[in-house]
Design a protein around this motif. Structure first.
Motif, PDB file in Angstrom:
ATOM      1  N   GLN A 194      32.765  20.664 -11.257  1.00  0.00           N
ATOM      2  CA  GLN A 194      33.776  21.714 -11.093  1.00  0.00           C
ATOM      3  C   GLN A 194      35.007  21.386 -11.916  1.00  0.00           C
ATOM      4  O   GLN A 194      35.309  20.227 -12.161  1.00  0.00           O
ATOM      5  N   HIS A 195      35.722  22.448 -12.275  1.00  0.00           N
ATOM      6  CA  HIS A 195      36.898  22.280 -13.119  1.00  0.00           C
ATOM      7  C   HIS A 195      37.836  23.473 -12.904  1.00  0.00           C
ATOM      8  O   HIS A 195      37.374  24.587 -12.668  1.00  0.00           O
ATOM      9  N   ILE A 196      39.152  23.214 -12.969  1.00  0.00           N
ATOM     10  CA  ILE A 196      40.126  24.316 -12.929  1.00  0.00           C
ATOM     11  C   ILE A 196      40.603  24.576 -14.359  1.00  0.00           C
ATOM     12  O   ILE A 196      41.064  23.662 -15.040  1.00  0.00           O
ATOM     13  N   LEU A 197      40.464  25.822 -14.791  1.00  0.00           N
ATOM     14  CA  LEU A 197      40.940  26.235 -16.110  1.00  0.00           C
ATOM     15  C   LEU A 197      42.181  27.095 -15.890  1.00  0.00           C
ATOM     16  O   LEU A 197      42.105  28.140 -15.242  1.00  0.00           O
ATOM     17  N   SER A 198      43.328  26.629 -16.402  1.00  0.00           N
ATOM     18  CA  SER A 198      44.574  27.391 -16.246  1.00  0.00           C
ATOM     19  C   SER A 198      44.869  28.133 -17.541  1.00  0.00           C
ATOM     20  O   SER A 198      44.856  27.532 -18.621  1.00  0.00           O
ATOM     21  N   ILE A 199      45.129  29.415 -17.411  1.00  0.00           N
ATOM     22  CA  ILE A 199      45.322  30.285 -18.581  1.00  0.00           C
ATOM     23  C   ILE A 199      46.628  31.044 -18.414  1.00  0.00           C
ATOM     24  O   ILE A 199      46.856  31.663 -17.376  1.00  0.00           O
ATOM     25  N   HIS A 222      42.793  35.033  -8.084  1.00  0.00           N
ATOM     26  CA  HIS A 222      43.887  36.000  -7.983  1.00  0.00           C
ATOM     27  C   HIS A 222      43.364  37.385  -7.647  1.00  0.00           C
ATOM     28  O   HIS A 222      42.197  37.679  -7.903  1.00  0.00           O
ATOM     29  N   THR A 223      44.250  38.215  -7.083  1.00  0.00           N
ATOM     30  CA  THR A 223      43.853  39.593  -6.770  1.00  0.00           C
ATOM     31  C   THR A 223      44.582  40.604  -7.654  1.00  0.00           C
ATOM     32  O   THR A 223      44.430  41.802  -7.453  1.00  0.00           O
ATOM     33  N   SER A 224      45.336  40.129  -8.639  1.00  0.00           N
ATOM     34  CA  SER A 224      45.935  41.063  -9.591  1.00  0.00           C
ATOM     35  C   SER A 224      45.552  40.697 -11.025  1.00  0.00           C
ATOM     36  O   SER A 224      46.173  41.158 -11.982  1.00  0.00           O
ATOM     37  N   SER A 275      53.712  38.210 -18.062  1.00  0.00           N
ATOM     38  CA  SER A 275      52.894  37.026 -18.275  1.00  0.00           C
ATOM     39  C   SER A 275      52.723  36.275 -16.952  1.00  0.00           C
ATOM     40  O   SER A 275      53.665  36.184 -16.160  1.00  0.00           O
ATOM     41  N   HIS A 276      51.531  35.765 -16.701  1.00  0.00           N
ATOM     42  CA  HIS A 276      51.256  34.977 -15.497  1.00  0.00           C
ATOM     43  C   HIS A 276      50.402  33.760 -15.850  1.00  0.00           C
ATOM     44  O   HIS A 276      49.617  33.804 -16.795  1.00  0.00           O
ATOM     45  N   MET A 277      50.540  32.699 -15.047  1.00  0.00           N
ATOM     46  CA  MET A 277      49.631  31.562 -15.159  1.00  0.00           C
ATOM     47  C   MET A 277      48.486  31.830 -14.178  1.00  0.00           C
ATOM     48  O   MET A 277      48.727  32.020 -12.984  1.00  0.00           O
ATOM     49  N   ARG A 278      47.267  31.874 -14.687  1.00  0.00           N
ATOM     50  CA  ARG A 278      46.107  32.221 -13.867  1.00  0.00           C
ATOM     51  C   ARG A 278      45.151  31.046 -13.774  1.00  0.00           C
ATOM     52  O   ARG A 278      44.934  30.344 -14.774  1.00  0.00           O
ATOM     53  N   ARG A 279      44.558  30.862 -12.593  1.00  0.00           N
ATOM     54  CA  ARG A 279      43.635  29.755 -12.366  1.00  0.00           C
ATOM     55  C   ARG A 279      42.213  30.268 -12.205  1.00  0.00           C
ATOM     56  O   ARG A 279      41.929  31.088 -11.332  1.00  0.00           O
ATOM     57  N   LEU A 280      41.332  29.749 -13.043  1.00  0.00           N
ATOM     58  CA  LEU A 280      39.897  30.044 -12.932  1.00  0.00           C
ATOM     59  C   LEU A 280      39.192  28.761 -12.472  1.00  0.00           C
ATOM     60  O   LEU A 280      39.410  27.692 -13.026  1.00  0.00           O
ATOM     61  N   ILE A 286      33.630  36.347 -22.654  1.00  0.00           N
ATOM     62  CA  ILE A 286      34.171  36.294 -21.287  1.00  0.00           C
ATOM     63  C   ILE A 286      35.671  36.554 -21.368  1.00  0.00           C
ATOM     64  O   ILE A 286      36.380  35.891 -22.137  1.00  0.00           O
ATOM     65  N   TYR A 287      36.149  37.508 -20.572  1.00  0.00           N
ATOM     66  CA  TYR A 287      37.557  37.881 -20.619  1.00  0.00           C
ATOM     67  C   TYR A 287      38.215  37.755 -19.255  1.00  0.00           C
ATOM     68  O   TYR A 287      37.660  38.171 -18.235  1.00  0.00           O
ATOM     69  N   LEU A 288      39.424  37.194 -19.274  1.00  0.00           N
ATOM     70  CA  LEU A 288      40.326  37.255 -18.131  1.00  0.00           C
ATOM     71  C   LEU A 288      41.099  38.563 -18.303  1.00  0.00           C
ATOM     72  O   LEU A 288      41.700  38.800 -19.357  1.00  0.00           O
ATOM     73  N   PHE A 289      41.038  39.410 -17.280  1.00  0.00           N
ATOM     74  CA  PHE A 289      41.634  40.744 -17.362  1.00  0.00           C
ATOM     75  C   PHE A 289      42.945  40.714 -16.557  1.00  0.00           C
ATOM     76  O   PHE A 289      42.934  40.716 -15.328  1.00  0.00           O
ATOM     77  N   GLU A 290      44.057  40.645 -17.269  1.00  0.00           N
ATOM     78  CA  GLU A 290      45.376  40.629 -16.620  1.00  0.00           C
ATOM     79  C   GLU A 290      45.776  42.067 -16.290  1.00  0.00           C
ATOM     80  O   GLU A 290      45.764  42.927 -17.175  1.00  0.00           O
ATOM     81  N   HIS A 291      46.123  42.297 -15.015  1.00  0.00           N
ATOM     82  CA  HIS A 291      46.473  43.661 -14.609  1.00  0.00           C
ATOM     83  C   HIS A 291      47.974  43.859 -14.415  1.00  0.00           C
ATOM     84  O   HIS A 291      48.415  44.989 -14.203  1.00  0.00           O
ATOM     85  N   ARG A 292      48.755  42.781 -14.476  1.00  0.00           N
ATOM     86  CA  ARG A 292      50.216  42.898 -14.340  1.00  0.00           C
ATOM     87  C   ARG A 292      50.841  42.973 -15.733  1.00  0.00           C
ATOM     88  O   ARG A 292      50.293  42.455 -16.708  1.00  0.00           O
ATOM     89  N   HIS A 293      52.044  43.569 -15.803  1.00  0.00           N
ATOM     90  CA  HIS A 293      52.710  43.695 -17.104  1.00  0.00           C
ATOM     91  C   HIS A 293      53.278  42.371 -17.611  1.00  0.00           C
ATOM     92  O   HIS A 293      53.300  42.109 -18.808  1.00  0.00           O
TER      93      HIS A 293
END
Lengths: 139, 139, 139
Positions: free
Chosen positions: C5-10, C44-46, C127-132, C118-125
């Motif tokens: 397992q690994h956490i990828l932060s984007i 995340h949920t957004s 910039s955010h740090m997202r964890r996969l 493979i795409y991370l789909f950002e739904h907020r306007h």
């Protein structure tokens, strides 16, 4: 736990749902795995997967009609039009449905509900050869 | 690596989101698996699964309202009407959301984000008994 | 079979698709697992995940535009408005796309189709740090 993989090639016959439950279940049964997890992965972005009711064929007609109303094949809406008016709508329909399905295996069989069938959802008008990757892990 | 399976039966109370995080997490905790992958599979085509924000209950109300606007319960739109005006819309809502969820397990717990909850999404108006298959593999 | 397992932060740069294929594939290649199953889970949920065509960047623009038309950022439609006009639409867009993806691994590589990314789909306007969370099981 062991695992197995297989490529299932399916020729679609135009836009709509093509049931693949029998082909997928047959491969699972051959693997001799009692308990496990099956993944079906669609290697395309203009076809996808869904699990739907397999009792009344009208469900498939209504589902296709809904997606045709929701995602218009109107080139004025899109920039990506060079592969035909049905290509960008196909990508959108793919995003709204499933590129992969995971289904538990129990007693050597897919743990589908009574009325559930696995469908390859073709989003292009023309017939295409589609590749599904099946992955089964269990013991 | 080992694996475990379980059937979780949930009685819904009409259209909308029913949180099942607690029940799912409790079963995962009992399995004694530190690192792994949980699959939740819904054995129905008129109910489905989704992961949503669990902080503000208004999110659940707004999500239900969006799907009611998007997928009209208008029999004139569908051929499949014999099971009631909410049945074909339920199948479409199922196709748009998730029939299965896969969630990593880390440190013996679901690796959900801070605000994520697991929801059974009932698409029929009446209460139903719904079956979720839980599959956990790991070590 | 073993697992990792690994956490990828984007860090995303506003609403739209952010390709993560290279980062995910690089981690898979390092694990030395020939055959297996990769799960990518978005905490995340957004923001959410999708697999889309990676050849023509216009596909990403058209997909974002479709979701903007389908899920209006109009506060009069929602009760949940305190986190901004783009937050409830973000939750709905998340429900319509994928919180997790499962992709078979074959010959030590992701078994993606030729044109799949493979795409991370950002739904907020903003910039955010997202964890996969990446989970790989295989042998």
């Amino acid at each position: 736990m062991t695992q197995a993989q297989h490529i299932l090639s399916i020729r679609t016959r135009g836009q709509g749902l093509h049931e693949v439950t029998r082909e997928v279940a047959a491969w699972v049964a051959e693997q001799g795995i009692g308990t496990g997890l099956l993944t079906v992965f669609c290697q395309h972005t203009s076809a996808s997967l869904t699990i739907q009711e397999n009792a009344d064929p009208d469900v498939q007609v209504d589902l296709e009609a809904f997606f045709r109303r929701l995602v218009k094949e109107d080139p004025s809406l899109y920039r990506h039009t060079m592969e035909g008016p049905d290509d960008m709508p196909a990508h959108i329909r793919g995003a709204l449905t499933d590129v992969s399905l995971t289904i538990p295996v129990s007693g050597g069989r897919l743990a589908l509900g009574t009325w559930q069938g696995i469908y390859l959802f073709e989003h292009r008008h023309r017939s295409h050869m589609r590749r599904l990757v099946l992955h089964l892990a269990g013991g």
